[in-house]
Design a protein around this motif. Structure first.
Motif, PDB file in Angstrom:
ATOM      1  N   UNK A 143       0.836  -1.186   0.000  1.00 27.52           N
ATOM      2  CA  UNK A 143       0.000   0.000   0.000  1.00 27.52           C
ATOM      3  C   UNK A 143       0.879   1.247   0.000  1.00 27.52           C
ATOM      4  N   UNK A 144       0.394   2.269  -0.685  1.00 30.58           N
ATOM      5  CA  UNK A 144       1.014   3.588  -0.590  1.00 30.58           C
ATOM      6  C   UNK A 144      -0.003   4.524   0.060  1.00 30.58           C
ATOM      7  N   UNK A 145       0.376   5.765   0.261  1.00 32.24           N
ATOM      8  CA  UNK A 145      -0.542   6.723   0.882  1.00 32.24           C
ATOM      9  C   UNK A 145      -1.799   6.933   0.045  1.00 32.24           C
ATOM     10  N   UNK A 146      -1.757   6.497  -1.233  1.00 27.07           N
ATOM     11  CA  UNK A 146      -2.892   6.724  -2.121  1.00 27.07           C
ATOM     12  C   UNK A 146      -3.947   5.620  -2.048  1.00 27.07           C
ATOM     13  N   UNK A 147      -3.592   4.450  -1.501  1.00 32.23           N
ATOM     14  CA  UNK A 147      -4.592   3.371  -1.457  1.00 32.23           C
ATOM     15  C   UNK A 147      -4.766   2.764  -0.064  1.00 32.23           C
ATOM     16  N   UNK A 148      -4.297   3.452   0.969  1.00 28.28           N
ATOM     17  CA  UNK A 148      -4.552   3.007   2.336  1.00 28.28           C
ATOM     18  C   UNK A 148      -6.037   3.206   2.640  1.00 28.28           C
ATOM     19  N   UNK A 149      -6.727   2.212   3.186  1.00 29.16           N
ATOM     20  CA  UNK A 149      -8.171   2.343   3.447  1.00 29.16           C
ATOM     21  C   UNK A 149      -8.493   3.531   4.349  1.00 29.16           C
ATOM     22  N   UNK A 176       9.102   9.578   7.578  1.00 26.68           N
ATOM     23  CA  UNK A 176       9.344   8.527   6.601  1.00 26.68           C
ATOM     24  C   UNK A 176       8.021   8.139   5.923  1.00 26.68           C
ATOM     25  N   UNK A 177       8.091   7.206   4.990  1.00 29.39           N
ATOM     26  CA  UNK A 177       6.906   6.797   4.230  1.00 29.39           C
ATOM     27  C   UNK A 177       5.944   6.003   5.111  1.00 29.39           C
ATOM     28  N   UNK A 178       4.651   6.240   4.931  1.00 30.14           N
ATOM     29  CA  UNK A 178       3.633   5.523   5.704  1.00 30.14           C
ATOM     30  C   UNK A 178       3.569   4.055   5.294  1.00 30.14           C
ATOM     31  N   UNK A 179       3.176   3.217   6.248  1.00 32.92           N
ATOM     32  CA  UNK A 179       2.986   1.787   5.992  1.00 32.92           C
ATOM     33  C   UNK A 179       1.622   1.378   6.541  1.00 32.92           C
ATOM     34  N   UNK A 184      -2.544   2.440   9.909  1.00 32.58           N
ATOM     35  CA  UNK A 184      -1.594   3.187   9.091  1.00 32.58           C
ATOM     36  C   UNK A 184      -0.515   3.705  10.029  1.00 32.58           C
ATOM     37  N   UNK A 185       0.710   3.255   9.819  1.00 34.89           N
ATOM     38  CA  UNK A 185       1.816   3.624  10.695  1.00 34.89           C
ATOM     39  C   UNK A 185       2.637   4.727  10.047  1.00 34.89           C
TER      40      UNK A 185
END
Length: 209
Positions: A35-41, A118-121, A129-130
């Motif tokens: 997942x990226x920030x664009x498709x995190x629920x 840093x980038x979200x996970x 979402x971390x």
């Protein structure tokens, strides 16, 4: 890497682009959706964690990890960064990460300098979402763990950058059984999942200093 060298290159570190999903997928099982920030629920709960860098007694750059205590939950006994779920009173997720770090290992928030997000996970099993924050303290901390933490782990940057510490193991997850999972192996500690994916991005960023 000497901690003084890291500190002298913080401006470069702050400006450095993040590899994001390219670094995450290196430590992600092939079966795990990325997942990226664009498709995190939109329903995902928010969490903030701190990637804390500090000098050890030998002045080597060191990263703080914790082993969670045993509990009835998805991430029981796993290796993680200090952090947790955002509370309503938290101003933002950076505040969450620093508050949780103080609660878990006793590090005063006033001593922490956050340099970079840093980038979200996204973690599907727990629907979190971390958001992680790269930070430093300029001395060797004396940590004091609370009931959530079984063990404090001091990971040197040299260990993180060592390619021999990359390996795999077989496990069952929420999305597959008996699958090969990439991980870092630091002495007896197996680091996998979201923590390993975050460490993979940290590794890619710091190795370019």
């Amino acid at each position: 890497m000497e901690f003084d060298y890291l500190c002298s290159n913080l401006d470069q570190l702050i400006k450095m682009p993040l590899p994001g999903i390219e670094a995450h997928k290196t430590l992600s099982p092939l079966q795990r959706p990325l997942f990226t920030k664009y498709n995190i629920p939109l329903s995902a709960k928010k969490a903030g964690v701190l990637v804390l860098l500090y000098p050890n007694q030998q002045q080597q750059t060191t990263i703080l990890l914790t082993k969670r205590a045993q509990y009835k939950g998805t991430h029981s006994n796993q290796i993680s960064f200090p952090g947790g779920k955002k509370n309503p009173e938290d101003r933002d997720l950076e505040t969450t990460a620093m508050r949780e770090t103080y609660e878990e290992v006793g590090l005063p928030q006033t001593d922490i300098i956050v340099h970079k997000q840093l980038s979200s996970i996204y973690i599907p099993p727990s629907n979190f979402e971390v958001n992680s924050y790269l930070a430093t303290v300029d001395y060797t901390p004396i940590f004091s763990k609370n009931y959530e933490v079984e063990e404090i782990i001091h990971l040197t940057l040299e260990e993180l950058l060592n390619p021999n510490n990359l390996t795999t193991f077989k496990t069952a997850t929420s999305y597959a059984n008996n699958i090969e999972v990439p991980c870092f192996m630091f002495n007896e500690h197996c680091v996998w999942g979201a923590t390993a994916m975050i460490l993979s991005e940290v590794k890619e960023v710091l190795k370019n200093l």
